[in-house]
Scaffold this motif. Structure first.
Motif, mmCIF file in Angstrom:
data_model
loop_
_atom_site.group_PDB
_atom_site.id
_atom_site.type_symbol
_atom_site.label_atom_id
_atom_site.label_comp_id
_atom_site.label_asym_id
_atom_site.label_seq_id
_atom_site.Cartn_x
_atom_site.Cartn_y
_atom_site.Cartn_z
ATOM 1 N N LEU A 1 61.373 12.627 35.298
ATOM 2 C CA LEU A 1 62.349 12.877 36.355
ATOM 3 C C LEU A 1 61.954 14.101 37.175
ATOM 4 C CD1 LEU A 1 65.021 12.186 37.733
ATOM 5 C CD2 LEU A 1 66.197 13.575 36.006
ATOM 6 N N ALA A 2 61.500 15.162 36.503
ATOM 7 C CA ALA A 2 61.073 16.375 37.214
ATOM 8 C C ALA A 2 59.891 16.077 38.131
ATOM 9 C CB ALA A 2 60.698 17.467 36.209
ATOM 10 N N SER A 3 58.964 15.255 37.648
ATOM 11 C CA SER A 3 57.805 14.887 38.464
ATOM 12 C C SER A 3 58.230 14.113 39.705
ATOM 13 C CB SER A 3 56.828 14.059 37.627
ATOM 14 O OG SER A 3 55.783 13.544 38.435
ATOM 15 N N MET A 4 59.198 13.221 39.569
ATOM 16 C CA MET A 4 59.706 12.467 40.723
ATOM 17 C C MET A 4 60.325 13.417 41.746
ATOM 18 S SD MET A 4 61.411 9.208 38.721
ATOM 19 C CE MET A 4 61.896 8.288 40.184
ATOM 20 N N ILE A 5 61.080 14.392 41.248
ATOM 21 C CA ILE A 5 61.713 15.362 42.148
ATOM 22 C C ILE A 5 60.669 16.197 42.883
ATOM 23 C CG2 ILE A 5 63.086 17.488 42.162
ATOM 24 C CD1 ILE A 5 64.828 16.182 39.967
ATOM 25 N N GLN A 6 59.660 16.666 42.156
ATOM 26 C CA GLN A 6 58.651 17.522 42.771
ATOM 27 C C GLN A 6 57.834 16.794 43.837
ATOM 28 O OE1 GLN A 6 57.034 18.610 38.973
ATOM 29 N NE2 GLN A 6 57.927 20.664 39.015
ATOM 30 N N ARG A 7 57.798 15.465 43.758
ATOM 31 C CA ARG A 7 57.042 14.695 44.750
ATOM 32 C C ARG A 7 57.901 14.235 45.933
ATOM 33 N NH1 ARG A 7 54.004 10.339 41.111
ATOM 34 N NH2 ARG A 7 55.712 10.771 39.654
ATOM 35 N N GLY B 1 66.661 21.108 42.170
ATOM 36 C CA GLY B 1 65.927 22.297 41.737
ATOM 37 C C GLY B 1 66.303 22.722 40.327
ATOM 38 N N GLU B 2 67.599 22.620 40.000
ATOM 39 C CA GLU B 2 68.048 23.004 38.658
ATOM 40 C C GLU B 2 67.603 21.990 37.601
ATOM 41 O OE1 GLU B 2 69.371 26.017 38.119
ATOM 42 O OE2 GLU B 2 69.001 26.237 40.269
ATOM 43 N N ILE B 3 67.527 20.711 37.978
ATOM 44 C CA ILE B 3 67.027 19.695 37.043
ATOM 45 C C ILE B 3 65.590 20.005 36.645
ATOM 46 C CG2 ILE B 3 66.330 17.258 36.866
ATOM 47 C CD1 ILE B 3 68.823 16.604 38.620
ATOM 48 N N VAL B 4 64.784 20.388 37.623
ATOM 49 C CA VAL B 4 63.379 20.732 37.336
ATOM 50 C C VAL B 4 63.307 21.914 36.363
ATOM 51 C CG1 VAL B 4 61.221 21.607 38.330
ATOM 52 C CG2 VAL B 4 62.479 19.786 39.495
ATOM 53 N N LYS B 5 64.141 22.937 36.580
ATOM 54 C CA LYS B 5 64.142 24.102 35.677
ATOM 55 C C LYS B 5 64.517 23.696 34.250
ATOM 56 C CE LYS B 5 65.596 27.465 39.168
ATOM 57 N NZ LYS B 5 66.739 28.329 39.567
ATOM 58 N N LEU B 6 65.537 22.877 34.126
ATOM 59 C CA LEU B 6 65.979 22.451 32.792
ATOM 60 C C LEU B 6 64.919 21.582 32.114
ATOM 61 C CD1 LEU B 6 69.698 21.668 33.661
ATOM 62 C CD2 LEU B 6 68.914 23.426 32.066
ATOM 63 N N ALA B 7 64.242 20.741 32.886
ATOM 64 C CA ALA B 7 63.179 19.905 32.318
ATOM 65 C C ALA B 7 62.030 20.760 31.818
ATOM 66 C CB ALA B 7 62.690 18.910 33.366
ATOM 67 N N GLU B 8 61.707 21.817 32.558
ATOM 68 C CA GLU B 8 60.605 22.704 32.155
ATOM 69 C C GLU B 8 60.937 23.468 30.880
ATOM 70 O OE1 GLU B 8 60.084 24.974 35.716
ATOM 71 O OE2 GLU B 8 58.674 23.521 36.604
#
Length: 367
Positions: free
Chosen positions: A133-139, A198-205
């Motif tokens: 999911l984080a990868s999808m967001i970053q792209r 942005g917060e989803i990416v932080k939580l995934a990391e």
């Protein structure tokens, strides 16, 4: 309320709340984090009324209860403490007493009664590997519109159907589309706001490499659960554009490029592009691609890179920053630039290294 907690645990969870807490607000309680001591866990909650986060860590609870403290001040102070345990006790006037070794501090808090209640998480609709999911967001996130007036474009569309997860973002000038295989999903469609992404990416990391995010939704909110951490966001409302009409069907002129070469060339040429439009010219020739820019104020620049291209000669104007954003989003070394003609949208995609489909569409510019 009184409890003892590890400094490292508290700093970690407080750090995750900082992206949610309102920095400048006319409602003072929204600058605070809610601390709730119950059983053997300390639960931390923060919200700006649009986005909320709830996370927890182990604690030794002497007296259960709840209270609120300014989130930023608490984090900045606790960070400076030596490693070890920290005891927090709430006093009758809502102040909090903090004791760590020989350090003793009191921070002015507020009653928990005025802290907003977060909605209760409904049943899980879907589960996605959090890194996926984080990868999808970053792209896709970089293609979201920055114009507040274009409300439905201030987030990305998440679509689950046909054993696939799709995410799309657009600002009207470009569109980022990513699709991944995701077996066993029921149908789901929602617009996720940029801040939540942005917060989803932080939580995934923060999670383990194989961790799963559980997704739920009600009429107004979306819920993303990462283990003991829960992110809640208001849905964006309105109709997202029909992205399938935007995706090119017949871009048959194909140039294959080395990312590092074309990225470096465009970054250099873009230094001389008009500051507002960021416009550059990209010329496709047999075996090479040339990029140009010129400005009366700054000067002009030209670069050439090798390419696998055997189509007709084409020259198209593009916003240089839009192209650079795509180069930053892909890990692959080689990419495909597909075109139809000078007036139609160009499409960039990485030379595939897996089952994911990633397409990036950029509208041409008149120069």
């Amino acid at each position: 309320m009184e409890f003892t907690v590890s400094k490292a645990d508290l700093v970690r969870e407080l750090g995750l709340s900082q992206g949610v807490v309102e920095k400048k607000t006319t409602i003072p309680i929204l600058s605070n984090v809610l601390l709730e001591a119950n059983g053997d866990r300390l639960t931390l909650t923060a919200t700006d009324l649009e986005l909320g986060i709830r996370c927890s860590c182990p604690a030794r609870i002497k007296k259960e209860g709840a209270g609120t403290i300014p989130a930023r001040r608490l984090l900045e102070y606790v960070r400076l403490l030596p490693e070890g345990d920290l005891t927090i006790k709430f006093l009758e006037n809502h102040w909090a007493s903090l004791t760590s070794g020989r350090s003793k501090t009191k921070i002015a808090g507020m009653s928990r009664d005025s802290f907003p209640e977060l909605p209760t998480a409904p049943a899980v609709i879907a589960e996605i590997p959090s890194k996926q999911l984080a990868s999808m967001i970053q792209r896709t996130m970089f293609a979201i519109s920055m114009e507040e007036s274009r409300f439905t474009l201030n987030g990305a569309l998440l679509l689950l159907k046909d054993e696939k997860a799709t995410m799309v973002a657009t600002d009207g000038h470009r569109l980022a589309f990513v699709e991944v295989s995701l077996p066993g999903q029921q149908g789901f469609r929602a617009l996720i706001p940029r801040k939540a992404m942005g917060e989803i990416v932080k939580l995934a990391e923060e999670g383990a490499a194989d961790s799963i995010v559980s997704i739920g939704g009600d009429d107004n909110h979306l819920f993303f659960k990462f283990g003991d951490r829960l992110l809640i966001t208001r849905k964006l409302t309105g109709n997202f554009p029909d992205y399938e009409r935007v995706l090119p069907k017949d871009n048959s002129q194909i140039a294959t490029l080395t990312k590092s070469e074309i990225r470096a060339a465009i970054e250099r040429v873009a230094q001389f592009a008009d500051e507002r439009s960021r416009a550059i010219r990209v010329q496709f020739l047999a075996g090479e691609v040339k990029v140009f820019s010129s400005s009366v104020e700054t000067g002009e620049s030209e670069e050439s890179v090798t390419s696998e291209y055997a189509g007709p000669e084409l020259e198209i104007g593009f916003n240089a920053q839009y192209l650079i954003d795509f180069f930053r989003a892909i890990p692959q070394d080689h990419l495909v630039f597909a075109m139809k003609d000078q007036k139609s949208a160009g499409e960039l995609r990485p030379v595939s290294e897996g089952p994911d489909q990633y397409r990036y569409v950029v509208m041409p510019m008149r120069i």
